[in-house]
Design a protein around this motif. Structure first.
Motif, PDB file in Angstrom:
ATOM      1  N   UNK A 197       0.826  -1.203   0.000  1.00  0.00           N
ATOM      2  CA  UNK A 197       0.000   0.000   0.000  1.00  0.00           C
ATOM      3  C   UNK A 197       0.863   1.256   0.000  1.00  0.00           C
ATOM      4  N   UNK A 198       2.038   1.186   0.673  1.00  0.00           N
ATOM      5  CA  UNK A 198       2.925   2.345   0.731  1.00  0.00           C
ATOM      6  C   UNK A 198       3.795   2.471  -0.520  1.00  0.00           C
ATOM      7  N   UNK A 199       4.070   1.367  -1.175  1.00  0.00           N
ATOM      8  CA  UNK A 199       5.020   1.398  -2.296  1.00  0.00           C
ATOM      9  C   UNK A 199       4.361   0.990  -3.610  1.00  0.00           C
ATOM     10  N   UNK A 200       3.070   1.300  -3.762  1.00  0.00           N
ATOM     11  CA  UNK A 200       2.368   0.930  -4.991  1.00  0.00           C
ATOM     12  C   UNK A 200       2.915   1.726  -6.164  1.00  0.00           C
ATOM     13  N   UNK A 201       3.467   1.067  -7.189  1.00  0.00           N
ATOM     14  CA  UNK A 201       4.055   1.791  -8.312  1.00  0.00           C
ATOM     15  C   UNK A 201       2.984   2.476  -9.160  1.00  0.00           C
ATOM     16  N   UNK A 202       3.419   3.435  -9.944  1.00  0.00           N
ATOM     17  CA  UNK A 202       2.503   4.098 -10.862  1.00  0.00           C
ATOM     18  C   UNK A 202       2.087   3.126 -11.955  1.00  0.00           C
ATOM     19  N   UNK A 256      -0.307   0.865 -11.501  1.00  0.00           N
ATOM     20  CA  UNK A 256      -1.059  -0.212 -10.857  1.00  0.00           C
ATOM     21  C   UNK A 256      -2.273   0.411 -10.182  1.00  0.00           C
ATOM     22  N   UNK A 257      -3.466  -0.072 -10.515  1.00  0.00           N
ATOM     23  CA  UNK A 257      -4.701   0.518 -10.020  1.00  0.00           C
ATOM     24  C   UNK A 257      -4.940   0.149  -8.560  1.00  0.00           C
ATOM     25  N   UNK A 258      -5.498   1.114  -7.809  1.00  0.00           N
ATOM     26  CA  UNK A 258      -5.761   0.878  -6.388  1.00  0.00           C
ATOM     27  C   UNK A 258      -6.882  -0.131  -6.183  1.00  0.00           C
ATOM     28  N   UNK A 259      -7.790  -0.257  -7.137  1.00  0.00           N
ATOM     29  CA  UNK A 259      -8.872  -1.214  -6.943  1.00  0.00           C
ATOM     30  C   UNK A 259      -8.344  -2.639  -6.882  1.00  0.00           C
TER      31      UNK A 259
END
Length: 299
Positions: free
Chosen positions: A179-184, A186-189
């Motif tokens: 959640x802290x290191x989600x790359x650009x 990649x969708x949050x859903x």
């Protein structure tokens, strides 16, 4: 007196004593670690404290559980507890082995500083591995006992349910870190759907464990075998969806031209491995449940 002496010399007593000693040593060494002795590799894992807390929690919880079981076994008070003792001891042993193994891996790969050799982290990693081996030894001792002495959790379906619970516990630090290191790109859903799937399966595993340990199977509204079959099928479908999402997130990183290794891709690979193992456990467990239902219908 001779019976007490045999108890103190039994392999189960010796291995539990080793577990208490080594787990206490492990989390004591962990608590004494200085920040300078921890990993500074924040590119791959921006928040290594997540895994540090997970390791500390694992060692402390299983130290407390093992010490409690050890004391109750010595004073012979376990018959007064309204819990299935044979299922409880095997559950703690197997989960201690699985959680200790993952804590050892997380600590050695993520929490330790690989650029400099410090005595405290090395001693902590060694103590953690010895603790894991002690729990594996206890699991082998308990699993080799007759079926009536090891209970439901000593059977193949019971061990698969412990593997499912282990998989759900591993997802907690992985999801928090992702959640802290989600790359650009990649969708949050995708993260939200995976998190809800893992949470639902973890809740079902905990409910199943409470029912088995508390001997509440006879009080269920549905027959217990149908109850387990339904949970295993739901868990299999949810983990199937979560595993597909994990592969999708990794492919999105590759298609976006991100350089691998990436600080998010390492977490996704770990998540894929754990999700695949847990999915396999749910699939085999569901096959056992269906076979049991078919055998009862045919008979």
């Amino acid at each position: 007196m001779q019976g007490a002496a045999r108890d103190f010399a039994s392999p189960l007593f010796l291995v539990r004593t080793c577990e208490v000693f080594t787990s206490c040593t492990t989390f004591s060494l962990m608590a004494s670690l200085e920040y300078s002795e921890s990993s500074k590799n924040t590119f791959y894992f921006p928040y290594p404290n997540t895994f540090r807390i997970f390791c500390m929690f694992t060692w402390c919880v299983f130290f407390a559980l093992t010490l409690l079981i050890h004391i109750l076994s010595l004073i012979q008070f376990h018959s007064l507890i309204p819990i299935s003792w044979k299922n409880l001891t095997l559950t703690v042993a197997v989960l201690g082995a699985l959680m200790g193994l993952s804590a050892s891996v997380f600590f050695s790969l993520i929490v330790m500083d690989h650029h400099m050799t410090w005595p405290h982290p090395v001693a902590t990693a060694v103590a953690s591995c010895v603790t894991c081996l002690a729990y594996i030894s206890e699991s082998c001792i308990l699993c080799t006992q007759p079926q009536e002495q090891r209970g439901y959790m000593g059977s193949m379906p019971g061990l698969l349910k412990l593997l499912q619970l282990w998989g759900g516990c591993q997802m907690i630090p992985l999801v928090v870190e992702a959640d802290w290191s989600l790359p650009s790109g990649v969708h949050y859903w995708q993260l939200h759907v995976s998190t809800m799937s893992y949470g639902a399966c973890l809740l079902m595993s905990l409910v199943t464990l409470v029912v088995i340990l508390g001997d509440f199977a006879g009080r269920c509204l549905l027959p217990f075998d149908k109850f387990l079959s339904g949970f295993s099928m739901i868990g299999m479908l949810l983990y199937m969806m979560a595993t597909v999402i994990c592969f999708t997130k990794l492919l999105q990183l590759i298609n976006l031209g991100e350089n691998i290794p990436h600080k998010g891709s390492e977490l996704f690979i770990m998540e894929i491995v754990v999700a695949s193992i847990t999915l396999l456990a749910y699939t085999v467990d569901h096959a056992f449940s269906v076979k049991l239902l078919c055998d009862r219908i045919c008979s």
